[in-house]
Scaffold this motif. Structure first.
Motif, PDB file in Angstrom:
ATOM      1  N   PHE A 101     -12.634 -16.473  -1.760  1.00 33.71           N
ATOM      2  CA  PHE A 101     -12.751 -15.520  -0.893  1.00 33.71           C
ATOM      3  C   PHE A 101     -12.788 -15.844   1.105  1.00 33.71           C
ATOM      4  CE2 PHE A 101     -15.193 -12.034   2.054  1.00 33.71           C
ATOM      5  CZ  PHE A 101     -14.729 -11.334   2.160  1.00 33.71           C
ATOM      6  N   VAL A 102     -11.170 -14.620   1.414  1.00 32.11           N
ATOM      7  CA  VAL A 102     -11.883 -15.551   3.053  1.00 32.11           C
ATOM      8  C   VAL A 102     -12.655 -13.915   3.624  1.00 32.11           C
ATOM      9  CG1 VAL A 102     -10.764 -15.712   4.723  1.00 32.11           C
ATOM     10  CG2 VAL A 102     -10.087 -16.667   2.958  1.00 32.11           C
ATOM     11  N   ARG A 103     -12.258 -13.049   3.967  1.00 29.22           N
ATOM     12  CA  ARG A 103     -12.002 -11.369   4.179  1.00 29.22           C
ATOM     13  C   ARG A 103     -11.367 -10.897   3.671  1.00 29.22           C
ATOM     14  NH1 ARG A 103      -9.541 -10.135   9.942  1.00 29.22           N
ATOM     15  NH2 ARG A 103      -8.126 -11.936  10.214  1.00 29.22           N
ATOM     16  N   ARG A 104     -12.405  -9.094   4.147  1.00 30.54           N
ATOM     17  CA  ARG A 104     -11.658  -8.231   3.727  1.00 30.54           C
ATOM     18  C   ARG A 104     -10.799  -7.788   5.293  1.00 30.54           C
ATOM     19  NH1 ARG A 104     -16.700  -7.722   1.936  1.00 30.54           N
ATOM     20  NH2 ARG A 104     -15.972  -6.568  -0.804  1.00 30.54           N
ATOM     21  N   LEU A 105      -9.845  -7.162   5.363  1.00 28.77           N
ATOM     22  CA  LEU A 105      -9.287  -6.548   6.383  1.00 28.77           C
ATOM     23  C   LEU A 105      -9.188  -5.031   6.347  1.00 28.77           C
ATOM     24  CD1 LEU A 105      -5.929  -8.863   6.368  1.00 28.77           C
ATOM     25  CD2 LEU A 105      -7.577  -8.838   8.081  1.00 28.77           C
ATOM     26  N   PRO A 106      -9.038  -4.223   7.070  1.00 26.05           N
ATOM     27  CA  PRO A 106      -8.924  -2.554   7.195  1.00 26.05           C
ATOM     28  C   PRO A 106      -7.794  -2.577   6.207  1.00 26.05           C
ATOM     29  CG  PRO A 106      -9.058  -3.558   9.584  1.00 26.05           C
ATOM     30  CD  PRO A 106      -9.178  -4.734   8.523  1.00 26.05           C
ATOM     31  N   LEU A 107      -7.491  -1.093   5.213  1.00 28.36           N
ATOM     32  CA  LEU A 107      -6.198  -1.991   4.700  1.00 28.36           C
ATOM     33  C   LEU A 107      -5.249  -1.138   5.051  1.00 28.36           C
ATOM     34  CD1 LEU A 107      -5.952  -1.123   1.938  1.00 28.36           C
ATOM     35  CD2 LEU A 107      -5.602   1.023   2.027  1.00 28.36           C
ATOM     36  N   LEU A 108      -3.940  -2.110   4.817  1.00 27.20           N
ATOM     37  CA  LEU A 108      -2.868  -1.645   5.690  1.00 27.20           C
ATOM     38  C   LEU A 108      -1.902  -1.375   5.026  1.00 27.20           C
ATOM     39  CD1 LEU A 108      -2.873  -4.988   7.455  1.00 27.20           C
ATOM     40  CD2 LEU A 108      -2.560  -2.832   8.868  1.00 27.20           C
ATOM     41  N   SER A 109      -1.675   0.101   4.816  1.00 31.37           N
ATOM     42  CA  SER A 109      -1.120   0.603   3.766  1.00 31.37           C
ATOM     43  C   SER A 109       1.110  -0.063   3.570  1.00 31.37           C
ATOM     44  CB  SER A 109      -0.583   1.553   4.319  1.00 31.37           C
ATOM     45  OG  SER A 109      -0.152   2.417   5.142  1.00 31.37           O
ATOM     46  N   LEU A 110       1.537   0.310   2.975  1.00 24.02           N
ATOM     47  CA  LEU A 110       2.872   0.012   2.617  1.00 24.02           C
ATOM     48  C   LEU A 110       3.830   0.729   4.023  1.00 24.02           C
ATOM     49  CD1 LEU A 110       4.945  -1.010   1.190  1.00 24.02           C
ATOM     50  CD2 LEU A 110       4.850   0.374  -0.494  1.00 24.02           C
ATOM     51  N   ALA A 111       3.011   2.038   3.818  1.00 25.23           N
ATOM     52  CA  ALA A 111       4.207   2.332   4.829  1.00 25.23           C
ATOM     53  C   ALA A 111       3.484   1.620   6.199  1.00 25.23           C
ATOM     54  CB  ALA A 111       3.729   4.120   5.028  1.00 25.23           C
ATOM     55  N   GLU A 112       2.546   1.881   6.881  1.00 24.23           N
ATOM     56  CA  GLU A 112       2.317   0.960   8.123  1.00 24.23           C
ATOM     57  C   GLU A 112       3.610  -0.398   8.133  1.00 24.23           C
ATOM     58  OE1 GLU A 112      -2.340   1.251   9.278  1.00 24.23           O
ATOM     59  OE2 GLU A 112      -2.288   0.842   7.639  1.00 24.23           O
ATOM     60  N   LEU A 113       3.353  -0.772   6.983  1.00 21.29           N
ATOM     61  CA  LEU A 113       3.918  -2.124   6.680  1.00 21.29           C
ATOM     62  C   LEU A 113       5.181  -1.760   6.726  1.00 21.29           C
ATOM     63  CD1 LEU A 113       1.623  -4.259   3.977  1.00 21.29           C
ATOM     64  CD2 LEU A 113       1.872  -4.316   6.344  1.00 21.29           C
ATOM     65  N   ALA A 118       8.408  -5.785  12.965  1.00 17.03           N
ATOM     66  CA  ALA A 118       8.455  -7.571  12.711  1.00 17.03           C
ATOM     67  C   ALA A 118       8.503  -7.986  11.331  1.00 17.03           C
ATOM     68  CB  ALA A 118       7.377  -7.723  13.563  1.00 17.03           C
ATOM     69  N   LEU A 119       8.649  -6.709  10.059  1.00 14.72           N
ATOM     70  CA  LEU A 119       8.429  -7.246   8.630  1.00 14.72           C
ATOM     71  C   LEU A 119       9.684  -6.741   7.894  1.00 14.72           C
ATOM     72  CD1 LEU A 119       4.477  -6.278   8.224  1.00 14.72           C
ATOM     73  CD2 LEU A 119       5.242  -8.173   9.101  1.00 14.72           C
ATOM     74  N   ALA A 120      10.234  -6.526   8.680  1.00 13.09           N
ATOM     75  CA  ALA A 120      11.648  -6.179   7.986  1.00 13.09           C
ATOM     76  C   ALA A 120      12.088  -6.831   7.169  1.00 13.09           C
ATOM     77  CB  ALA A 120      12.861  -5.191   9.187  1.00 13.09           C
ATOM     78  N   GLU A 121      11.953  -8.498   6.855  1.00 14.76           N
ATOM     79  CA  GLU A 121      12.356  -9.239   6.092  1.00 14.76           C
ATOM     80  C   GLU A 121      11.158  -9.667   4.948  1.00 14.76           C
ATOM     81  OE1 GLU A 121      15.999 -10.279   5.370  1.00 14.76           O
ATOM     82  OE2 GLU A 121      15.803  -8.841   7.176  1.00 14.76           O
ATOM     83  N   LEU A 122      10.389  -9.564   5.287  1.00 15.34           N
ATOM     84  CA  LEU A 122       9.029  -9.512   4.058  1.00 15.34           C
ATOM     85  C   LEU A 122       9.783  -8.683   2.949  1.00 15.34           C
ATOM     86  CD1 LEU A 122       6.285 -10.420   3.553  1.00 15.34           C
ATOM     87  CD2 LEU A 122       5.634  -8.207   4.030  1.00 15.34           C
ATOM     88  N   ALA A 123       9.336  -9.249   1.742  1.00 15.46           N
ATOM     89  CA  ALA A 123       9.803  -9.212   0.399  1.00 15.46           C
ATOM     90  C   ALA A 123       9.547  -7.715  -0.011  1.00 15.46           C
ATOM     91  CB  ALA A 123       9.783 -10.359  -0.602  1.00 15.46           C
ATOM     92  N   LEU A 124       7.943  -8.064   0.523  1.00 13.82           N
ATOM     93  CA  LEU A 124       7.385  -5.810  -0.003  1.00 13.82           C
ATOM     94  C   LEU A 124       7.707  -5.089   0.542  1.00 13.82           C
ATOM     95  CD1 LEU A 124       4.273  -5.355  -1.361  1.00 13.82           C
ATOM     96  CD2 LEU A 124       3.735  -5.630   1.460  1.00 13.82           C
ATOM     97  N   VAL A 125       8.291  -5.207   1.802  1.00  6.91           N
ATOM     98  CA  VAL A 125       9.184  -3.710   1.744  1.00  6.91           C
ATOM     99  C   VAL A 125      10.222  -3.859   1.739  1.00  6.91           C
ATOM    100  CG1 VAL A 125       7.558  -3.782   3.791  1.00  6.91           C
ATOM    101  CG2 VAL A 125       9.619  -5.252   4.075  1.00  6.91           C
TER     102      VAL A 125
END
Length: 149
Positions: A101-113, A118-125
């Motif tokens: 574990f490093v740290r928690r983040l405030p949940l970043l939803s798929l819709a936000e991503l 800047a994340l258009a090429e991220l495989a997840l999206v």
């Protein structure tokens, strides 16, 4: 150091579980994701933990790889749901990594991503991407961290 995104179903294993105990990231049974675990993921790499298949889907925190590219021990255990009779310790088919574990983040939803250009090429999206282990570029990593702040 490289960056990754690992998907997990939080009912099975969540960022809160990782905060309590280091874990072996096992059970990956997709060849492309396996290749990333075998050939790409290295000790010291940082990983976004992404909660999937749940009510609140999104990036929930960060882990760090403490051991990488080793044979998935669950593939050899006949009592495991990840058992694969074709895999052996001499010729493993499936690979795993250990995380801390490093740290928690405030949940970043798929819709936000998806809304971040800047994340258009991220495989997840991208449509149709279902990999459980995927690379994240340095620029994408920084962009996601900025969203979390």
């Amino acid at each position: 150091m490289a960056y990754w995104l690992f998907k997990t179903e939080p009912e099975t294993f969540s960022i809160d579980d990782l905060a309590k105990k280091d874990t072996i990231w096992e059970g990956v049974r997709n060849y492309q994701a396996r290749n990333f675990l075998r050939d790409g993921v290295k000790e010291g790499d940082e990983v976004f933990i992404y909660h999937s298949s749940c009510k609140r889907v999104g990036i929930a925190g960060i882990g760090r790889v403490t051991r990488a590219g080793f044979a998935d021990p669950f593939a050899f255990d006949p009592d495991s749901r990840y058992f694969d009779p074709k895999s052996s310790p001499d010729k493993p088919i499936w690979y795993a990594a250990e995380l801390t574990f490093v740290r928690r983040l405030p949940l970043l939803s798929l819709a936000e991503l998806k809304a971040n250009p800047a994340l258009a090429e991220l495989a997840l999206v991208k449509k149709g991407s279902r990999l459980s282990v995927m690379p994240v570029s340095s620029a994408q990593w920084r962009s996601i961290l900025a969203m979390a702040e």
